[in-house]
Motif scaffolding. Structure first.
Motif, PDB file in Angstrom:
ATOM      1  N   SER A 102      67.030  -3.240  28.437  1.00 13.07           N
ATOM      2  CA  SER A 102      65.851  -3.569  29.530  1.00 13.07           C
ATOM      3  C   SER A 102      65.057  -3.420  28.511  1.00 13.07           C
ATOM      4  CB  SER A 102      65.972  -2.467  30.646  1.00 13.07           C
ATOM      5  OG  SER A 102      66.112  -1.320  30.135  1.00 13.07           O
ATOM      6  N   GLY A 103      63.797  -4.286  29.283  1.00  9.66           N
ATOM      7  CA  GLY A 103      63.025  -4.048  28.603  1.00  9.66           C
ATOM      8  C   GLY A 103      61.797  -3.208  29.687  1.00  9.66           C
ATOM      9  N   TYR A 104      60.110  -3.947  29.439  1.00  8.01           N
ATOM     10  CA  TYR A 104      59.333  -3.157  30.452  1.00  8.01           C
ATOM     11  C   TYR A 104      59.390  -4.158  31.481  1.00  8.01           C
ATOM     12  CZ  TYR A 104      56.611  -0.986  26.125  1.00  8.01           C
ATOM     13  OH  TYR A 104      56.192   0.207  25.609  1.00  8.01           O
ATOM     14  N   PHE A 105      59.515  -5.291  31.862  1.00  6.53           N
ATOM     15  CA  PHE A 105      59.758  -6.514  32.889  1.00  6.53           C
ATOM     16  C   PHE A 105      60.787  -6.948  32.945  1.00  6.53           C
ATOM     17  CE2 PHE A 105      55.573  -6.624  30.629  1.00  6.53           C
ATOM     18  CZ  PHE A 105      54.690  -6.537  31.788  1.00  6.53           C
ATOM     19  N   GLU A 106      61.446  -7.484  34.164  1.00  9.48           N
ATOM     20  CA  GLU A 106      62.726  -8.176  34.277  1.00  9.48           C
ATOM     21  C   GLU A 106      62.177  -9.823  33.491  1.00  9.48           C
ATOM     22  OE1 GLU A 106      65.357  -6.884  35.770  1.00  9.48           O
ATOM     23  OE2 GLU A 106      64.459  -4.703  35.733  1.00  9.48           O
ATOM     24  N   TYR A 107      63.268  -9.268  32.802  1.00  9.28           N
ATOM     25  CA  TYR A 107      62.587 -10.809  31.645  1.00  9.28           C
ATOM     26  C   TYR A 107      64.194 -11.709  32.166  1.00  9.28           C
ATOM     27  CZ  TYR A 107      59.656  -7.923  28.315  1.00  9.28           C
ATOM     28  OH  TYR A 107      59.117  -8.018  28.202  1.00  9.28           O
ATOM     29  N   LYS A 108      63.205 -13.221  32.758  1.00  7.63           N
ATOM     30  CA  LYS A 108      64.556 -14.789  33.014  1.00  7.63           C
ATOM     31  C   LYS A 108      64.728 -15.191  31.789  1.00  7.63           C
ATOM     32  CE  LYS A 108      65.232 -11.963  36.976  1.00  7.63           C
ATOM     33  NZ  LYS A 108      66.792 -10.964  37.257  1.00  7.63           N
ATOM     34  N   ASN A 109      63.626 -15.581  31.444  1.00 12.63           N
ATOM     35  CA  ASN A 109      63.943 -16.411  29.901  1.00 12.63           C
ATOM     36  C   ASN A 109      63.334 -15.866  28.721  1.00 12.63           C
ATOM     37  OD1 ASN A 109      65.016 -18.805  31.848  1.00 12.63           O
ATOM     38  ND2 ASN A 109      63.175 -18.565  32.829  1.00 12.63           N
ATOM     39  N   LEU A 110      63.138 -16.399  27.678  1.00 12.32           N
ATOM     40  CA  LEU A 110      62.593 -16.517  26.380  1.00 12.32           C
ATOM     41  C   LEU A 110      61.475 -16.690  26.044  1.00 12.32           C
ATOM     42  CD1 LEU A 110      63.954 -14.723  23.427  1.00 12.32           C
ATOM     43  CD2 LEU A 110      63.461 -17.114  23.267  1.00 12.32           C
ATOM     44  N   ASN A 111      60.175 -15.646  26.120  1.00 14.90           N
ATOM     45  CA  ASN A 111      59.495 -16.346  25.636  1.00 14.90           C
ATOM     46  C   ASN A 111      58.182 -14.873  25.134  1.00 14.90           C
ATOM     47  OD1 ASN A 111      58.742 -13.514  27.266  1.00 14.90           O
ATOM     48  ND2 ASN A 111      58.141 -14.142  29.354  1.00 14.90           N
ATOM     49  N   MET A 112      57.465 -14.952  24.691  1.00 16.30           N
ATOM     50  CA  MET A 112      57.195 -13.921  23.042  1.00 16.30           C
ATOM     51  C   MET A 112      56.678 -12.752  23.634  1.00 16.30           C
ATOM     52  SD  MET A 112      56.696 -15.280  20.873  1.00 16.30           S
ATOM     53  CE  MET A 112      56.523 -13.988  19.797  1.00 16.30           C
ATOM     54  N   CYS A 113      56.342 -12.283  25.169  1.00 18.92           N
ATOM     55  CA  CYS A 113      56.122 -11.052  25.106  1.00 18.92           C
ATOM     56  C   CYS A 113      57.613 -10.007  24.901  1.00 18.92           C
ATOM     57  CB  CYS A 113      56.073 -10.668  26.672  1.00 18.92           C
ATOM     58  SG  CYS A 113      54.237 -11.616  27.568  1.00 18.92           S
ATOM     59  N   PHE A 114      59.025 -10.733  25.809  1.00 18.30           N
ATOM     60  CA  PHE A 114      60.581 -10.611  25.837  1.00 18.30           C
ATOM     61  C   PHE A 114      60.697 -10.113  24.109  1.00 18.30           C
ATOM     62  CE2 PHE A 114      64.889 -10.988  23.882  1.00 18.30           C
ATOM     63  CZ  PHE A 114      65.145 -10.710  25.511  1.00 18.30           C
ATOM     64  N   VAL A 115      60.241 -11.303  22.928  1.00 16.04           N
ATOM     65  CA  VAL A 115      60.416 -10.736  21.314  1.00 16.04           C
ATOM     66  C   VAL A 115      59.580  -9.746  20.887  1.00 16.04           C
ATOM     67  CG1 VAL A 115      60.435 -11.874  19.188  1.00 16.04           C
ATOM     68  CG2 VAL A 115      60.918 -13.362  21.012  1.00 16.04           C
ATOM     69  N   ASN A 116      58.794  -9.769  21.709  1.00 16.75           N
ATOM     70  CA  ASN A 116      57.644  -8.222  21.449  1.00 16.75           C
ATOM     71  C   ASN A 116      58.447  -6.959  21.692  1.00 16.75           C
ATOM     72  OD1 ASN A 116      55.538  -7.465  19.578  1.00 16.75           O
ATOM     73  ND2 ASN A 116      54.164  -7.035  21.376  1.00 16.75           N
ATOM     74  N   ASP A 117      58.349  -7.268  23.520  1.00 18.62           N
ATOM     75  CA  ASP A 117      58.985  -5.739  22.928  1.00 18.62           C
ATOM     76  C   ASP A 117      60.471  -5.569  22.437  1.00 18.62           C
ATOM     77  OD1 ASP A 117      59.608  -3.650  25.499  1.00 18.62           O
ATOM     78  OD2 ASP A 117      59.967  -5.515  27.119  1.00 18.62           O
ATOM     79  N   MET A 118      61.176  -6.399  22.506  1.00 17.44           N
ATOM     80  CA  MET A 118      62.504  -6.440  21.826  1.00 17.44           C
ATOM     81  C   MET A 118      62.237  -5.729  20.702  1.00 17.44           C
ATOM     82  SD  MET A 118      64.749  -6.313  24.049  1.00 17.44           S
ATOM     83  CE  MET A 118      63.954  -5.582  25.438  1.00 17.44           C
ATOM     84  N   VAL A 119      61.767  -6.644  19.975  1.00 19.43           N
ATOM     85  CA  VAL A 119      61.620  -5.499  18.355  1.00 19.43           C
ATOM     86  C   VAL A 119      60.571  -4.759  18.431  1.00 19.43           C
ATOM     87  CG1 VAL A 119      59.804  -6.740  16.498  1.00 19.43           C
ATOM     88  CG2 VAL A 119      61.154  -8.730  17.084  1.00 19.43           C
ATOM     89  N   ALA A 120      59.987  -4.357  18.973  1.00 22.42           N
ATOM     90  CA  ALA A 120      59.277  -2.782  18.634  1.00 22.42           C
ATOM     91  C   ALA A 120      60.130  -2.026  19.476  1.00 22.42           C
ATOM     92  CB  ALA A 120      58.215  -2.793  20.138  1.00 22.42           C
ATOM     93  N   ARG A 121      61.486  -2.351  20.385  1.00 25.94           N
ATOM     94  CA  ARG A 121      61.925  -1.441  20.656  1.00 25.94           C
ATOM     95  C   ARG A 121      63.189  -1.367  19.028  1.00 25.94           C
ATOM     96  NH1 ARG A 121      62.919  -0.025  26.649  1.00 25.94           N
ATOM     97  NH2 ARG A 121      61.117  -0.690  27.311  1.00 25.94           N
ATOM     98  N   ILE A 122      63.386  -2.065  19.009  1.00 31.06           N
ATOM     99  CA  ILE A 122      64.819  -2.232  17.669  1.00 31.06           C
ATOM    100  C   ILE A 122      63.912  -1.237  16.470  1.00 31.06           C
ATOM    101  CG2 ILE A 122      65.010  -4.137  15.902  1.00 31.06           C
ATOM    102  CD1 ILE A 122      65.620  -6.105  17.905  1.00 31.06           C
ATOM    103  N   ALA A 123      62.083  -1.589  16.478  1.00 34.21           N
ATOM    104  CA  ALA A 123      61.881  -0.857  15.261  1.00 34.21           C
ATOM    105  C   ALA A 123      62.044   0.520  15.889  1.00 34.21           C
ATOM    106  CB  ALA A 123      60.470  -1.336  15.586  1.00 34.21           C
ATOM    107  N   GLU A 124      61.632   1.339  17.202  1.00 32.55           N
ATOM    108  CA  GLU A 124      61.856   2.788  17.134  1.00 32.55           C
ATOM    109  C   GLU A 124      62.865   3.248  17.214  1.00 32.55           C
ATOM    110  OE1 GLU A 124      60.386   6.240  18.979  1.00 32.55           O
ATOM    111  OE2 GLU A 124      59.064   4.396  18.397  1.00 32.55           O
TER     112      GLU A 124
END
Length: 108
Positions: free
Chosen positions: A34-56
């Motif tokens: 999961s991410g900060y929000f309920e992402y339905k489509n690809l957007n930069m917020c989703f990508v940024n959120d996932m990259v931060a989670r991957i790094a962590e």
């Protein structure tokens, strides 16, 4: 090499990780579901959120696998557009210990 692959390799390098370290260790798998929000489509917020989670997850010693469902029946929003971190980094996913799994969450 595409932009996301180069970005992921630079991110890992900047965190002082080395590919050999990953290949020689049996790191537990971290499922990012999961991410900060309920992402339905690809957007930069989703990508940024996932990259931060991957790094962590990498920093905490886990091998991350992103499995966030998207809208309109997308089973994995990340997988529909990007490779998994282990694919980008050339890590043999099957050699990792799957005995200890962790569902990773970052608090907003």
């Amino acid at each position: 090499m595409n932009y996301m692959e180069e970005y992921m390799q630079r991110m890992v390098f900047l965190m002082d990780f080395h590919i050999d370290t990953f290949q020689n260790k049996k790191m537990p798998i971290c499922h990012i579901t999961s991410g900060y929000f309920e992402y339905k489509n690809l957007n930069m917020c989703f990508v940024n959120d996932m990259v931060a989670r991957i790094a962590e997850a990498l920093y905490q010693g886990y091998l991350p696998v992103v499995e966030v469902p998207g809208g309109e029946g997308l089973e994995n929003l990340w997988g529909a557009f990007f490779k998994q971190p282990h694919e980008i980094l050339g890590i043999d996913y099957d050699s990792y210990s799957k005995d200890v799994e962790h569902s990773y969450e970052i608090e907003p």
